[in-house]
Design a protein around this motif. Structure first.
Motif, PDB file in Angstrom:
ATOM      1  N   GLN A  59       0.811  -1.319  -0.046  1.00 19.19           N
ATOM      2  CA  GLN A  59      -0.189  -0.063   0.054  1.00 19.19           C
ATOM      3  C   GLN A  59       0.955   1.304  -0.050  1.00 19.19           C
ATOM      4  O   GLN A  59       2.054   1.213   0.475  1.00 19.19           O
ATOM      5  CB  GLN A  59      -0.570   0.205   1.081  1.00 19.19           C
ATOM      6  N   ARG A  60       0.166   2.269  -0.481  1.00 21.50           N
ATOM      7  CA  ARG A  60       1.120   3.477  -0.614  1.00 21.50           C
ATOM      8  C   ARG A  60       0.000   4.865  -0.421  1.00 21.50           C
ATOM      9  O   ARG A  60      -0.759   4.593  -0.977  1.00 21.50           O
ATOM     10  CB  ARG A  60       1.872   3.627  -1.983  1.00 21.50           C
ATOM     11  N   LYS A  86      -0.513  -0.248  -4.238  1.00 18.10           N
ATOM     12  CA  LYS A  86       0.731   0.377  -5.052  1.00 18.10           C
ATOM     13  C   LYS A  86       0.502   0.426  -6.305  1.00 18.10           C
ATOM     14  O   LYS A  86       0.852   1.562  -7.074  1.00 18.10           O
ATOM     15  CB  LYS A  86       1.748  -0.462  -4.472  1.00 18.10           C
ATOM     16  N   MET A  89      -1.143   3.594  -8.285  1.00 17.47           N
ATOM     17  CA  MET A  89      -0.207   4.872  -7.884  1.00 17.47           C
ATOM     18  C   MET A  89      -0.170   5.637  -9.533  1.00 17.47           C
ATOM     19  O   MET A  89      -0.588   6.809  -9.440  1.00 17.47           O
ATOM     20  CB  MET A  89       0.986   4.485  -7.526  1.00 17.47           C
ATOM     21  N   TRP A  90       0.281   4.696 -10.524  1.00 11.86           N
ATOM     22  CA  TRP A  90       0.397   5.569 -11.704  1.00 11.86           C
ATOM     23  C   TRP A  90      -0.874   6.055 -12.301  1.00 11.86           C
ATOM     24  O   TRP A  90      -1.113   7.140 -12.874  1.00 11.86           O
ATOM     25  CB  TRP A  90       0.783   4.429 -12.650  1.00 11.86           C
ATOM     26  N   CYS A  93      -2.160   9.015 -10.386  1.00 13.25           N
ATOM     27  CA  CYS A  93      -1.334  10.308 -11.073  1.00 13.25           C
ATOM     28  C   CYS A  93      -2.000  10.772 -12.273  1.00 13.25           C
ATOM     29  O   CYS A  93      -2.204  12.128 -12.487  1.00 13.25           O
ATOM     30  CB  CYS A  93      -0.098  10.083 -10.785  1.00 13.25           C
ATOM     31  N   GLU A  94      -2.090   9.870 -13.231  1.00 14.01           N
ATOM     32  CA  GLU A  94      -2.501  10.325 -14.590  1.00 14.01           C
ATOM     33  C   GLU A  94      -3.854  10.864 -14.556  1.00 14.01           C
ATOM     34  O   GLU A  94      -4.149  11.826 -15.101  1.00 14.01           O
ATOM     35  CB  GLU A  94      -2.609   8.922 -15.377  1.00 14.01           C
TER      36      GLU A  94
ATOM     37  N   LEU B 184       7.032  10.421 -11.275  1.00 19.58           N
ATOM     38  CA  LEU B 184       5.310  10.598 -11.472  1.00 19.58           C
ATOM     39  C   LEU B 184       5.194  11.693 -12.424  1.00 19.58           C
ATOM     40  O   LEU B 184       3.868  11.594 -12.897  1.00 19.58           O
ATOM     41  CB  LEU B 184       4.697  10.880 -10.138  1.00 19.58           C
ATOM     42  N   GLN B 208      10.264   3.612  -1.095  1.00 18.66           N
ATOM     43  CA  GLN B 208       9.227   3.949  -1.819  1.00 18.66           C
ATOM     44  C   GLN B 208       9.542   4.933  -2.822  1.00 18.66           C
ATOM     45  O   GLN B 208       8.745   5.384  -3.609  1.00 18.66           O
ATOM     46  CB  GLN B 208       8.339   4.572  -0.828  1.00 18.66           C
TER      47      GLN B 208
END
Lengths: 133, 421, 479
Positions: A59-60, A86, A89-90, A93-94, B184, B208
């Motif tokens: 998890q993030r 996790k 995430m990408w 953000c997108e 990112l 991370q």
């Protein structure tokens, strides 16, 4: 690094670097038939729990910025209210980078509700006042 | 709320706090609480909050607010407390000088150039980043070589990116955090290069910020040449033996951006002008146990004194400085220190540099080399077992008078040594 | 466009000539390949106005050195750039070097350089206590000064433009032709016609001469690396300190710059690549090894920035100034040290050459010899600062805290022609201090963007491909 090595049939060892403290314990999780059989290398309970979590479902928390118009700055910092898987995430953000907000924005204001169906919201992490030009 | 400007600027103050980052905010609030009536906090930017405003990642406040916050949240929480008081806040303003009669010369986009009387001052200007010149990296003068902090401002506040393909020199936390931020945001990060044989950042950031994105970390390696005509085109990296690069094993990596994350230095423009006494190791002013510098009534705290790795400790230290500035102007300051702390074995420096044996103290220090199962010793009056110490992590220790009162001398040695047996 | 004279190259030589020619009723253009004047060799110059005694009176450069030296006081008064006669010491570390001091002194006295004095060890220690005690003797020259060479270029060009000279930047010469009467100069954006072409092209003067079909010399770069030290050392050494010179170089110097910071260097190394502005580990080592012997209190740890410059060295080492086989094409080439010192003398020499070559040169009655002096906020008195900030609040706002540069000064620099971050830096010092722009770069970019009405992504460090930031991909898509 989460290198996974096939030791012998049906037994796999994955390795993690513990992030709990500067000790940086090298953790090993041994798995057989899809179940964790042993966790090694930790020096504390938190380390053991972390190893299991990282192994099963890492998890993030995600933080990034979102475009904001007429704000004091060009970007507004945002964060997830809780950790998300996790691997999302990408995509998250997108999705956030497609948004455009308008100042003013308050700290804690929801920027994206139930992000990617995780049940976690993305909120603003500061006030962004309107820029008087 | 973050830019709520207080238009009032008096001609005299009890305490003027120079800098509106976490150190300044902590000091201003504590000075007020300790009884200073007229407090002014000065910040050069258009809003207070300092560098925290561009540190958009989480990891702040676990000690101070007992919850995990991002940098902007930490700053705003603090600032809201400041704005609830009648502390005056001058943003877009800069303290040019404090003369020997404690007259503060202020330059301000809002108030013009002004001279203000004050009874006490707290220096909380923070730090600046070491640059290419400081490490004398040879090569071309191209664009595209910048400090990690400037890149962070570009990306997180100004909404532009420093380039397309980046190499990061230095594995401090700022460098690691920027590796993730750039990735990112669509900048390719080729790798992080660290001259030391160990990483300088937290393990959490190694995992991370680098592992999560498969960004390699190259230890004992540094940048030895910079190529390009106008814009950066490539860097040459080479492994080092100690600090000497082995050019026979060098490698040239195409990139258009080189981020430098090679350390911070206390921002001491003003402290130097005031002719304060300095600690050659911290490169900040010497401070007593009340965070007072060698000049009466001038206090200092935060990264201006020594470089911290956790903002929570900056807040703690700044509250001490502000509190004592408040006591100073109300005539309640404690008696002066009677013991000098002397860094001994495996202690690079300690802050404060003097203490008083009749009070509680928190002593901050940095070790020179990593050590496991060690003991921290204060002369022969106090010792504490510590499981591990690292140069990148500040050590702090609370000491009580019941131990200190057993000491009868002027110089008290601090050692970090292996446990016996 | 038709001109009487086109000056090719906007270094200090081209700028000084353009400004000199702007006194006359002739149409003059100054063109440069860079984004701003002075961005080539001149920007990296050590900034020393040599005392007048360093070169032999039998050479052209020796003659022009002393003539030029005497012209700088008036230029500085008129154009407001930093210039101070701080004096110099040429230091002998052993008795073998004493004859060199004698020779320099005789050379200077032959040219009429006043005030040369021989100092003994005690006098050196009394005046400059940080110079090594190994120094047994020194030659003191009070006529030596320091200036900011880039400021001189900006001031000269600004004044030239104010008096009618046309300035073309970002304009490399791509083609040059002559029809027997008129020269045609081609740049990427313009075609210029002119009776005279002055070849002030510095490192590329041989290439320009070749384009004109009159190449008779080669220019080779001699690289000099310089290292700038922290303000902490301000005043540590008060005069320019020279070692005893060798045939190829004046040696490694300690230079208190006009702004008071110390600079050490330069190295002197013949190279082949005319764009090689690299600083090297060996160069730095050499400079600091030498300087720490001469002034033991200096440490390599004090270095805040380093840069390199390329001297344009012609065959035979002397200046090449004068007409060529093709009418109207005049060389001003091979201007290496003491070229900066000689620049104003070279400029008047060129005016005379043009007259001799048949250009009618009538002096303007309305020539304005000065430009409004740039305000240097930090050096004003407190009362003046208060008054100025009241009138214009931008002078109350600090942008560069290392060098105390206000927003007002940056806006003024942009109005005077700064188009790049280096243009701001070299006019105002913003970004030149110990943080090297870590704090003020963002603010300077915002001001350039606002004043020039260009996006942040179009801002460059010094023109060309020196871009600083790029757009986010979704911002590009939405445009």
């Amino acid at each position: 690094m989460n290198a996974t090595v096939a030791e012998h049939q049906d037994r796999e060892i994955s390795r993690y670097l513990c992030i709990g403290c500067p000790m940086g314990c090298r953790l090993e999780v041994e798995e057989a038939d899809g179940d964790i059989v042993e966790v090694r290398g930790f020096s504390c309970r938190r380390g053991e729990a972390y190893a299991k979590q990282e192994h099963i479902a890492p998890q993030r928390m995600v933080t990034t910025t979102v475009r904001v118009e007429n704000g004091l700055w060009a970007r507004l910092p945002v964060k997830t209210t809780d950790a998300i898987p996790k691997e999302l995430m990408w995509d998250l953000c997108e999705k956030l980078h497609e948004l455009t907000l308008k100042a003013p924005v308050k700290m804690g204001e929801v920027v994206l509700q139930d992000a990617l169906g995780t049940g976690v919201d993305v909120v603003s992490s500061r006030d962004m006042p309107y820029r008087e030009s | 709320m973050l830019t709520a400007n207080v238009d009032r600027l008096r001609s005299d103050y009890d305490v003027v706090v120079v800098g509106g980052g976490p150190a300044g905010m902590g000091a201003a609030l504590a000075a007020k609480e300790a009884g200073a009536e007229k407090v002014l906090m000065v910040d050069r930017e258009k809003e207070a909050g300092g560098i925290l405003l561009q540190c958009i990642h989480p990891g702040f406040g676990l000690h101070h607010f007992k919850e995990e916050l991002t940098g902007p949240e930490y700053a705003q929480r603090y600032l809201e407390q400041v704005l609830e008081t009648d502390i005056d806040l001058a943003t877009d303003s800069y303290v040019l000088d404090i003369d020997k009669n404690n007259r503060v010369k202020l330059m301000s986009g809002r108030h013009g150039v002004r001279e203000i009387e004050t009874k006490a001052a707290v220096l909380a200007m923070g730090a600046r980043e070491r640059t290419r010149g400081a490490i004398r990296t040879p090569g071309k003068r191209v664009s595209g070589v910048l400090t990690a902090g400037l890149a962070q401002k570009f990306v997180n506040l100004m909404g532009v990116l420093p380039g397309n393909r980046a190499v990061i020199l230095g594995s401090g936390d700022i460098g690691l955090i920027m590796a993730r931020r750039l990735t990112l945001e669509g900048v390719e990060v080729v790798g992080v290069y660290e001259i030391m044989p160990h990483a300088n950042g937290l393990n959490r950031n190694i995992v991370q910020c680098l592992h999560d994105f498969e960004i390699p970390l190259h230890l004992s390696t540094t940048v030895v040449d910079i190529h390009g005509q106008d814009r950066l085109e490539a860097v040459t990296v080479a492994p080092v033996d100690g600090f000497t690069p082995d050019l026979s094993r060098s490698q040239t990596i195409p990139c258009d951006t080189l981020l430098l994350s090679i350390g911070l230095i206390p921002d001491n423009e003003l402290a130097r002008q005031l002719n304060l006494r300095f600690d050659p190791v911290t490169r900040g002013p010497l401070v007593s146990s009340t965070m007072e510098t060698s000049k009466n009534g001038v206090f200092a705290c935060g990264n201006t004194v020594h470089i911290h790795d956790l903002v929570d400790f900056v807040s703690q230290e700044s509250e001490l400085a502000g509190h004592n500035a408040g006591l100073y102007v109300t005539g309640q300051q404690p008696p002066p220190d009677n013991v000098r702390l002397v860094p001994g074995e495996n202690v690079g420096y300690c802050v404060p540099q003097t203490i008083s044996t009749d009070r509680d103290h928190t002593i901050y220090m940095r070790v020179r080399k990593p050590m496991e199962n060690c003991v921290l010793r204060l002369g022969d009056v106090y010792e504490k077992k510590i499981r591990y110490v690292f140069p990148a992590e500040m050590v702090n220790v609370k000491v009580r008078p019941k131990f200190l009162q057993n000491f009868h001398g002027d110089n008290l040695r601090l050692d970090v040594v292996p446990q016996e047996g | 466009m038709y001109y009487d004279v086109v000056v090719v190259g906007g270094g200090v030589i081209g700028c000084a000539i353009a400004r000199e020619l702007s006194r006359y009723r002739i149409a003059t253009a100054l063109i440069d390949k860079e984004s701003e004047v002075g961005f080539g060799t001149s920007k990296a110059n050590s900034g020393i106005i040599h005392g007048g005694h360093h070169s032999s009176p039998n050479t052209l450069k020796g003659k022009l050195e002393w003539e030029g030296n005497q012209l700088w006081d008036d230029l500085c008064d008129e154009l407001g750039f930093g210039f101070k006669r701080i004096g110099e010491l040429t230091v002998a570390l052993n008795s073998d070097q004493l004859p060199t001091l004698d020779k320099l002194q005789r050379q200077g006295e032959a040219k009429g350089v006043p005030g040369l004095e021989r100092w003994d060890r005690d006098r050196i220690q009394a005046e400059e206590p940080h110079i090594t005690e190994e120094a047994i003797a020194a030659l003191f020259a009070p006529t030596t000064g320091v200036i900011n060479p880039y400021e001189a270029c900006f001031g000269l060009a600004e004044n030239a433009v104010a008096n009618g000279v046309a300035l073309y930047t970002d304009s490399p010469v791509t083609d040059l032709s002559f029809d027997g009467e008129t020269w045609t100069i081609q740049t990427p954006d313009a075609t210029l016609h002119s009776r005279f072409v002055l070849n002030c092209a510095g490192l590329y003067a041989d290439k320009l001469a070749e384009m004109a079909g009159v190449r008779s010399f080669s220019i080779r770069p001699r690289k000099g690396e310089e290292y700038l030290l922290d303000k902490r050392l301000q005043g540590f050494v008060k005069r320019v300190v020279f070692p005893c010179p060798t045939p190829v170089s004046k040696g490694t110097l300690v230079i208190p710059t006009f702004d008071g910071t110390l600079m050490v260097g330069p190295t002197a190394e013949m190279i082949d690549d005319k764009e090689d502005l690299t600083t090297t580990a060996e160069g730095g080592q050499k400079v600091f090894d030498f300087v720490t012997r001469m002034v033991p209190g200096i440490s390599p740890r004090d270095c805040i920035a380093e840069f390199a410059g390329l001297r344009a060295v012609a065959d035979g080492e002397d200046f090449i100034i004068g007409p060529t086989a093709k009418k109207g094409f005049i060389n001003v080439a091979g201007i290496q040290s003491p070229g900066l010192t000689a620049a104003p003398a070279i400029a008047t020499m060129l005016a005379d050459i043009l007259k001799d070559e048949g250009l009618s040169m009538e002096e303007k009655e309305d020539f304005v010899p000065s430009v409004p002096k740039p305000i240097h906020f930090a050096s004003l008195s407190t009362d003046e600062q208060i008054a100025l900030a009241e009138k214009d609040p931008s002078y109350g706002r600090i942008v560069c805290r290392c060098e105390f540069v206000s927003e007002g000064e940056i806006l003024d620099a942009i109005r005077r022609g700064a188009k790049t971050l280096d243009g701001i830096k070299f006019r105002t010092r913003a970004g030149m201090g110990r943080c090297q722009g870590g704090f003020c770069t963002g603010r300077c970019m915002e001001l350039l963007s606002r004043e020039l009405e260009i996006p942040l992504t179009e801002i460059t460090k010094r023109g060309g491909e020196t871009w600083v930031v790029r757009s986010r991909k979704e911002e590009v898509a939405s445009c």
